[in-house]
Design an enzyme around this catalytic site. Structure first.
Site, PDB file in Angstrom:
ATOM      1  N   ASP A   7       0.879  -1.167   0.000  1.00  0.00           N
ATOM      2  CA  ASP A   7       0.000   0.000   0.000  1.00  0.00           C
ATOM      3  C   ASP A   7       0.920   1.222   0.000  1.00  0.00           C
ATOM      4  O   ASP A   7       1.464   1.592   1.035  1.00  0.00           O
ATOM      5  CB  ASP A   7      -0.893  -0.014   1.241  1.00  0.00           C
ATOM      6  CG  ASP A   7      -1.776   1.210   1.345  1.00  0.00           C
ATOM      7  OD1 ASP A   7      -2.174   1.756   0.294  1.00  0.00           O
ATOM      8  OD2 ASP A   7      -2.072   1.632   2.476  1.00  0.00           O
ATOM      9  N   GLU A  68      -1.205  -1.522  -4.651  1.00  0.00           N
ATOM     10  CA  GLU A  68      -2.436  -0.743  -4.774  1.00  0.00           C
ATOM     11  C   GLU A  68      -2.224   0.342  -5.815  1.00  0.00           C
ATOM     12  O   GLU A  68      -1.204   1.031  -5.821  1.00  0.00           O
ATOM     13  CB  GLU A  68      -2.819  -0.120  -3.430  1.00  0.00           C
ATOM     14  CG  GLU A  68      -4.127   0.650  -3.519  1.00  0.00           C
ATOM     15  CD  GLU A  68      -4.615   1.143  -2.170  1.00  0.00           C
ATOM     16  OE1 GLU A  68      -5.006   0.302  -1.342  1.00  0.00           O
ATOM     17  OE2 GLU A  68      -4.581   2.360  -1.967  1.00  0.00           O
ATOM     18  N   ASP A 141      -1.822   0.890   8.072  1.00  0.00           N
ATOM     19  CA  ASP A 141      -1.085   0.829   6.800  1.00  0.00           C
ATOM     20  C   ASP A 141      -0.552  -0.585   6.558  1.00  0.00           C
ATOM     21  O   ASP A 141      -0.532  -1.061   5.421  1.00  0.00           O
ATOM     22  CB  ASP A 141       0.076   1.827   6.791  1.00  0.00           C
ATOM     23  CG  ASP A 141      -0.396   3.266   6.840  1.00  0.00           C
ATOM     24  OD1 ASP A 141      -1.219   3.641   5.990  1.00  0.00           O
ATOM     25  OD2 ASP A 141       0.054   4.011   7.730  1.00  0.00           O
TER      26      ASP A 141
END
Length: 169
Positions: A7, A68, A141
């Site tokens: 991410d 992502e 996260d």
């Protein structure tokens, strides 16, 4: 199949390494957050993200790097900086010679929670549930990085977009 999910972010890049065995059982190997020094220059932060991700790729030798995709935020500068972070992440994957799969945020949320508009706590809860963890990975996260890896595995390794990192010129 072993997947390193990422991410991206210039301040915090979440990651998770998840493995699926031949029977499809999922196992979390490692997760965490790459946090460059907040007051450092963008170039220094990007260098740190690249170096740390390269070390993760070397240590775990994943079959796939799942990342992502960039979202289209209201702030153009934030989106641009996110694009820089994604760039060094994709570069690290290409240098390692792994398959790179990219997923939009809504696809990740839908794959993990069943709902494309799920909130962060829902994603963390389902990550913990899917991996039979006592609590979601922290910080959020890290849970998001794990969710990216899970997305690739839950979709049977069929991403919306797959690129071979070292394709012929």
């Amino acid at each position: 199949m072993k997947v390193l999910g990422v991410d991206p972010g210039s301040a915090a890049t979440g990651f998770g390494v998840v493995e699926a065995d031949a029977r499809g059982a999922l196992r979390l190997i490692e997760c965490g957050v790459i946090r460059p020094a907040p007051k450092s220059t963008l170039a220094s932060r990007l260098q740190q993200i690249h170096a740390d991700l390269t070390a993760l790729l070397d240590r775990h030798a994943p079959d796939v790097l799942a990342v992502e995709d960039a979202f289209h935020g209201r702030n153009a500068r934030t989106t641009l900086v996110l694009g820089h972070a994604r760039g060094v992440i994709l570069l690290a994957g290409a240098q390692a010679g792994v398959i790179i799969a990219e997923y939009p945020p809504a696809v990740i949320k839908k794959a993990v929670t069943g709902r494309g508009a799920a909130m962060k706590p829902q994603v963390g809860f389902m990550v913990a549930r899917l991996l039979r963890l006592s609590k979601p990975p922290e910080p959020s996260d890290a849970a998001d990085g794990v969710a990216v890896a899970l997305t690739h595995l839950l979709r049977g390794g069929r991403p919306a977009l797959v690129q071979l990192a070292r394709s012929p010129a």
